[in-house]
Write a protein that holds these residues in place. Sequence first.
Motif, mmCIF file in Angstrom:
data_model
loop_
_atom_site.group_PDB
_atom_site.id
_atom_site.type_symbol
_atom_site.label_atom_id
_atom_site.label_comp_id
_atom_site.label_asym_id
_atom_site.label_seq_id
_atom_site.Cartn_x
_atom_site.Cartn_y
_atom_site.Cartn_z
ATOM 1 N N ILE A 96 -10.061 5.850 -1.305
ATOM 2 C CA ILE A 96 -9.281 6.346 0.017
ATOM 3 C C ILE A 96 -10.263 7.257 0.911
ATOM 4 O O ILE A 96 -9.972 6.734 2.203
ATOM 5 C CB ILE A 96 -7.785 6.698 -0.345
ATOM 6 N N ALA A 97 -10.759 8.093 0.335
ATOM 7 C CA ALA A 97 -11.652 8.847 1.277
ATOM 8 C C ALA A 97 -12.603 7.993 1.958
ATOM 9 O O ALA A 97 -12.810 8.122 3.112
ATOM 10 C CB ALA A 97 -12.235 9.955 0.653
ATOM 11 N N GLU A 98 -13.283 7.116 1.252
ATOM 12 C CA GLU A 98 -14.254 6.237 1.704
ATOM 13 C C GLU A 98 -13.827 5.213 2.858
ATOM 14 O O GLU A 98 -14.115 5.108 4.015
ATOM 15 C CB GLU A 98 -14.957 5.272 0.783
ATOM 16 N N ILE A 99 -12.451 4.875 2.539
ATOM 17 C CA ILE A 99 -11.917 3.754 3.689
ATOM 18 C C ILE A 99 -11.511 4.575 4.979
ATOM 19 O O ILE A 99 -11.614 4.199 5.887
ATOM 20 C CB ILE A 99 -10.677 3.429 3.061
ATOM 21 N N ALA A 100 -11.013 6.067 4.670
ATOM 22 C CA ALA A 100 -10.460 6.829 5.835
ATOM 23 C C ALA A 100 -11.683 7.050 6.767
ATOM 24 O O ALA A 100 -11.367 7.060 8.110
ATOM 25 C CB ALA A 100 -10.145 8.250 5.333
ATOM 26 N N GLU A 101 -12.914 6.681 6.412
ATOM 27 C CA GLU A 101 -13.968 6.952 7.332
ATOM 28 C C GLU A 101 -13.905 5.888 8.621
ATOM 29 O O GLU A 101 -14.465 6.169 9.282
ATOM 30 C CB GLU A 101 -15.344 6.872 6.623
ATOM 31 N N GLY A 153 -6.904 -8.168 5.243
ATOM 32 C CA GLY A 153 -7.354 -6.856 5.533
ATOM 33 C C GLY A 153 -8.695 -6.485 5.415
ATOM 34 O O GLY A 153 -9.354 -7.196 4.956
ATOM 35 N N ASP A 154 -9.152 -5.460 6.183
ATOM 36 C CA ASP A 154 -10.472 -5.160 6.329
ATOM 37 C C ASP A 154 -10.754 -4.173 5.096
ATOM 38 O O ASP A 154 -11.749 -4.029 4.516
ATOM 39 C CB ASP A 154 -10.905 -4.502 7.443
ATOM 40 N N ASP A 155 -9.553 -3.438 4.919
ATOM 41 C CA ASP A 155 -9.573 -2.464 3.787
ATOM 42 C C ASP A 155 -8.232 -2.666 3.164
ATOM 43 O O ASP A 155 -7.347 -2.903 3.600
ATOM 44 C CB ASP A 155 -9.652 -1.024 4.164
ATOM 45 N N ILE A 156 -8.413 -2.312 1.739
ATOM 46 C CA ILE A 156 -7.169 -2.653 0.719
ATOM 47 C C ILE A 156 -6.882 -1.547 -0.108
ATOM 48 O O ILE A 156 -7.896 -0.946 -0.912
ATOM 49 C CB ILE A 156 -7.208 -3.679 -0.017
ATOM 50 N N ILE A 157 -5.737 -0.714 -0.066
ATOM 51 C CA ILE A 157 -5.487 0.337 -1.106
ATOM 52 C C ILE A 157 -4.474 -0.423 -1.954
ATOM 53 O O ILE A 157 -3.535 -1.200 -1.521
ATOM 54 C CB ILE A 157 -4.787 1.684 -0.824
ATOM 55 N N LEU A 170 -0.546 6.524 1.423
ATOM 56 C CA LEU A 170 -0.639 6.959 2.959
ATOM 57 C C LEU A 170 -0.808 8.356 3.085
ATOM 58 O O LEU A 170 -1.437 8.818 4.019
ATOM 59 C CB LEU A 170 0.421 6.376 3.726
ATOM 60 N N GLN A 171 -0.383 9.119 2.244
ATOM 61 C CA GLN A 171 -0.244 10.516 2.252
ATOM 62 C C GLN A 171 -1.976 10.819 2.049
ATOM 63 O O GLN A 171 -2.480 11.618 2.745
ATOM 64 C CB GLN A 171 0.229 11.251 1.077
ATOM 65 N N LEU A 172 -2.764 10.349 1.232
ATOM 66 C CA LEU A 172 -3.898 10.593 0.973
ATOM 67 C C LEU A 172 -4.865 10.025 1.950
ATOM 68 O O LEU A 172 -5.999 10.598 2.531
ATOM 69 C CB LEU A 172 -4.375 9.599 -0.508
ATOM 70 N N PHE A 173 -4.550 8.935 2.585
ATOM 71 C CA PHE A 173 -5.057 8.358 3.686
ATOM 72 C C PHE A 173 -5.234 9.353 4.802
ATOM 73 O O PHE A 173 -6.013 9.677 5.279
ATOM 74 C CB PHE A 173 -4.367 6.785 4.149
ATOM 75 N N ALA A 190 -7.656 13.407 8.397
ATOM 76 C CA ALA A 190 -7.576 14.800 8.905
ATOM 77 C C ALA A 190 -8.840 15.559 8.561
ATOM 78 O O ALA A 190 -9.353 16.280 9.485
ATOM 79 C CB ALA A 190 -6.430 15.378 8.863
ATOM 80 N N ARG A 191 -9.174 15.670 7.493
ATOM 81 C CA ARG A 191 -10.216 16.104 6.932
ATOM 82 C C ARG A 191 -11.458 15.818 7.337
ATOM 83 O O ARG A 191 -12.321 16.764 7.815
ATOM 84 C CB ARG A 191 -10.377 15.985 5.200
ATOM 85 N N LEU A 192 -11.754 14.531 7.569
ATOM 86 C CA LEU A 192 -13.037 14.006 8.118
ATOM 87 C C LEU A 192 -13.106 14.308 9.724
ATOM 88 O O LEU A 192 -14.158 14.618 10.447
ATOM 89 C CB LEU A 192 -13.083 12.601 8.065
#
Length: 365
Positions: A211-216, A315-319, A337-340, A345-347
Amino acid sequence: EKGGYAHYMLKEIFEQPDSIWNTIRGRMDSDRGNSVLSGLNVQPRDLAELHRVLLIGCGTSLNAGLVGEYAIEDFAGIPAEVEQAAEFRYRNPIVGSKDLVLAISQSGETADTLAAVREAVDKGALVAGLVNVVGSTIARETGRGIYLHAGPEISVASTKAFTSQVSCLLMIALKFARAARMSRERGVRFVKEIEAIPDQVREVLKQNDHIAEIAENYIKAESAFYIGRGYMYPVALEGALKIKEISYIHAEAFHAAELKHGSIALLTEELPIIALVPDGPGKDKTLSNVAECRARGSKVLLVATEGDDEVNDYGDDIIRIPAAPLHAAVIPATVALQLFAYHVARLRGCPIDQPRNLAKSVTVE
Ligand code: M6R
């Protein structure tokens, strides 16, 4: 005190398998296929007389209320309505002794919710609290209710309180349903569906790195739309609230069917769509809405069921979340979605636990 986590929010997200378990522990009777909610102090005989359930709250607690509205109508067949607590107070609602008002609040101190509780008490309604903080004002003034037992929530962005609120509301729906037409057999399955939730959340947490990778891929967005239907509509609202609060990306949640009634005009290649499409009723319809968005160049992140390959081309990305009936899937989908939101926000370098302009509990109107 953050237990090795970079932020309270992340710690609290990861606590959820335990906090949800603490909410449901000792409150399920798998034999009778029922829940045991003694603090609610509502007997099956009272339920037969009940005209309506009103769920009130603010912010995340309001979003949880929407899940409760769907579940109570769906399973118990009792009319239910969710209402923003401030609205309830100021519009002189029609409410009386045949109505049960469920006041939902993590802190138990939110001014608007407390004022609504007082209004409901004055009108003679049965009023119960779904509160996390023991001994808080709303818990005291309602006199009956269910404590969430989620443990202290420090992060301004609410996470584990929401999943415990939804767990409580599912237990309430079960209890009310069993007093009506739900069979013991269905009740036994319902108990299993609730008890499976902590493990399903664990499965989502295992995907933290993914999920961290997707978030980028989403950190540059200025605006994002979240869409869902049925039980996934409150999840969309909650996902959008999280990302607004901690990443400062403008986000809106829509019932997937509503997009084409105006807001679709805003779609550009720069505006990503986050779509909730777990397997179950409504999935295909939401996927058609997703296809309309993709045709306009929007990037799409899907939250979908493990092993459901039908969604792959949308989808381009899937969780992925584990297979579950939708009323239960609300919880793992929200955790995704919390993790996303957290990683976006972190990034973006945001002060996650203390977002600007916000306080943990809103004690002014
Ligand atoms: O303590 P409460 O549940 O009554 O608080 C209600 C809202 O203020 C709260 O959920 C708020 O929306 C959160 N910061 C959302 O993450």
